[in-house]
Write an enzyme that holds these catalytic residues in place. Structure first.
Site, short mmCIF file in Angstrom:
data_model
loop_
_atom_site.label_atom_id
_atom_site.label_comp_id
_atom_site.label_asym_id
_atom_site.label_seq_id
_atom_site.Cartn_x
_atom_site.Cartn_y
_atom_site.Cartn_z
N SER A 172 0.83 -1.21 0.00
CA SER A 172 0.00 0.00 0.00
C SER A 172 0.87 1.26 0.00
CB SER A 172 -0.95 -0.06 1.21
OG SER A 172 -1.92 0.95 1.10
N ASP A 268 -7.93 -3.38 -7.09
CA ASP A 268 -7.51 -3.08 -5.73
C ASP A 268 -8.65 -2.42 -4.97
OD1 ASP A 268 -4.77 -2.45 -4.07
OD2 ASP A 268 -6.33 -0.94 -3.79
N HIS A 328 -6.63 -5.79 -1.15
CA HIS A 328 -5.61 -4.75 -1.09
C HIS A 328 -4.43 -5.33 -0.30
CE1 HIS A 328 -3.97 -0.72 -1.03
NE2 HIS A 328 -3.95 -0.67 0.28
#
Ligand SMILES: *[C@@H]1O[C@H](CO)[C@@H](O)[C@H](O)[C@H]1NC(C)=O
Ligand SMILES: *[C@@H]1O[C@H](CO)[C@@H](O)[C@H](O)[C@H]1NC(C)=O
Length: 376
Positions: A172, A268, A328
């Site tokens: 991330s 995502d 994610h």
């Protein structure tokens, strides 16, 4: 914003991670304070290291923690108090080592016996910020780039200087940090060291949202300005466009020399929730049910979600593993080493990354069979 399904998924993930992962203590770099390399609240930076063993003793994996960014004074002040330590090492708790950080060869076939480092994120700028001036009124420091330097220097001083292989990864905002700091990381090593970067879920796209606007762009403008990040973004990029656009991998990556392997879902969830189908982009909530539960999506909506795929698929990197799992961050989940639905070309993500790292095979795979997002 977080619905019950998401909470269930997060709990499940935590459960799985605890089952299959190990505890590793936190090291605080007290000496960094004197160098002004500090977290948002002025506290010293930190990392967790699990030493390598066997034939992995001279190999190093540095994995950068994620956790969004802070884009305003108010937001950064709040971040200092977040109880996972995203703005302060005083509040950090140990993170579990799983997936790419695991010490088990069955779960992490290529990196399990490397020195594995969890670089703790406490600056809110994906390690790009560097402002001399301290905001004394709010006790805020914008020093992410210095934090990155100080942690890498410390690792070099305890053996990483002898690395034969080194890999910078992250998830991330940490995945984005692994991209934006890839050449900088490379620069610490002699040319004989094999150095590469693997960003996971860090390929945030500069894409039009459902309402046809580049709404998220303003947020990055604010992050880059507040943290003084421009000077730490690839100069080739910042000299050819607005610096904050260089916070987007699609514009920055062409200027990065070090090999990058992109791990990302084409769908995502963070990008769907906060960029493509954010509340502002979908004021009537037409996508609310769909983004919370794919079973609720109409065929048209699934097609529309595919807008998320193009930027990643167009990434100019030599290696990529782009699947269609609706999630994610994948390198720290069981997806990393199992889950048939997430394999590409019959390889797990762990194998795809490992083959590419050791130059056994070019691996540039995008899932073109399962074109719709799905749960893995
Ligand atoms: C992995 O780490 C755990 C926790 O520290 C330890 O008990 C276990 O022996 C380690 N496994 C290997 C293969 O080193
Ligand atoms: C992806 O690349 C193709 C070919 O260069 C181009 O036509 C297309 O516009 C690109 N898509 C995006 C979203 O950048």
């Amino acid at each position: 914003m977080i619905n019950s399904r998401a909470i269930f998924t997060i709990c499940l993930m935590l459960f799985l991670n605890i089952e299959t992962s190990e505890e590793v203590g936190i090291t605080i770099i007290e000496s960094a304070v004197a160098k002004g390399a500090v977290c948002l609240d002025g506290s010293p930076p930190a990392y967790q290291l699990d030493k390598g063993f066997g034939d992995g003793v001279n190999n190093w994996l540095v994995h950068i923690q994620g956790g969004g960014w802070c884009h305003s004074i108010e937001d950064c002040v709040y971040r200092k108090t977040m109880d996972n330590g995203l703005g302060s090492s005083k509040l950090m708790q140990e993170l579990y080592f799983s997936g790419i950080l695991s010490n088990r060869s069955d779960q992490n076939p290529y990196f399990y016996n490397w020195n594995r480092v969890y670089m703790r994120y406490c600056d809110g700028s994906s390690f790009t910020g560097d402002v001399d001036e301290v905001d004394t009124a709010n006790n805020l420091y914008f020093r992410g780039a210095r934090v990155f330097t100080v942690i890498v220097e410390e690792l070099m001083s305890i053996g990483m200087n002898n690395a034969q292989n080194a890999l910078l990864s992250g998830c991330s905002a940490g995945g984005l940090a692994a991209i934006l700091n890839c050449d900088k990381f490379r620069g610490f090593f002699p040319s004989s060291t094999r150095v590469k970067c693997v960003p996971d879920a860090g390929y945030f796209g500069h894409v039009k949202d459902l309402s046809g606007e580049y709404r998220f762009e303003k947020y990055y403008d604010e992050v880059v300005t507040l943290h003084g990040s421009a000077k730490n973004l690839p100069s080739g990029c910042t000299s050819s466009m607005k610096p904050s656009l260089c916070f987007y991998p699609q514009y920055a990556v062409p200027y990065i020399q070090t090999p990058i392997f992109v791990v990302n879902s084409a769908y995502d969830t963070w990008q769907v929730f906060y960029i493509l189908a954010s509340y502002e982009a979908d004021p009537n909530g037409e996508f609310t049910k769909c983004k919370n539960d794919l079973k609720e999506c109409t065929a048209t909506q699934l097609k529309r979600l595919q807008g998320a795929i193009s930027v990643v698929a167009n990434s100019s990197t030599k290696g990529m593993f782009i699947n269609t799992c609706y999630t994610h961050c994948e390198t720290d989940q069981t997806i990393w080493y199992e889950k048939p639905t997430s394999k590409l070309k019959d390889k797990t993500m762990a194998d795809g990354v490992g083959y590419w790292f050791y130059d056994k095979e070019k691996f540039q795979e995008i899932d073109t069979e399962q074109v719709d997002p799905h749960y893995c």
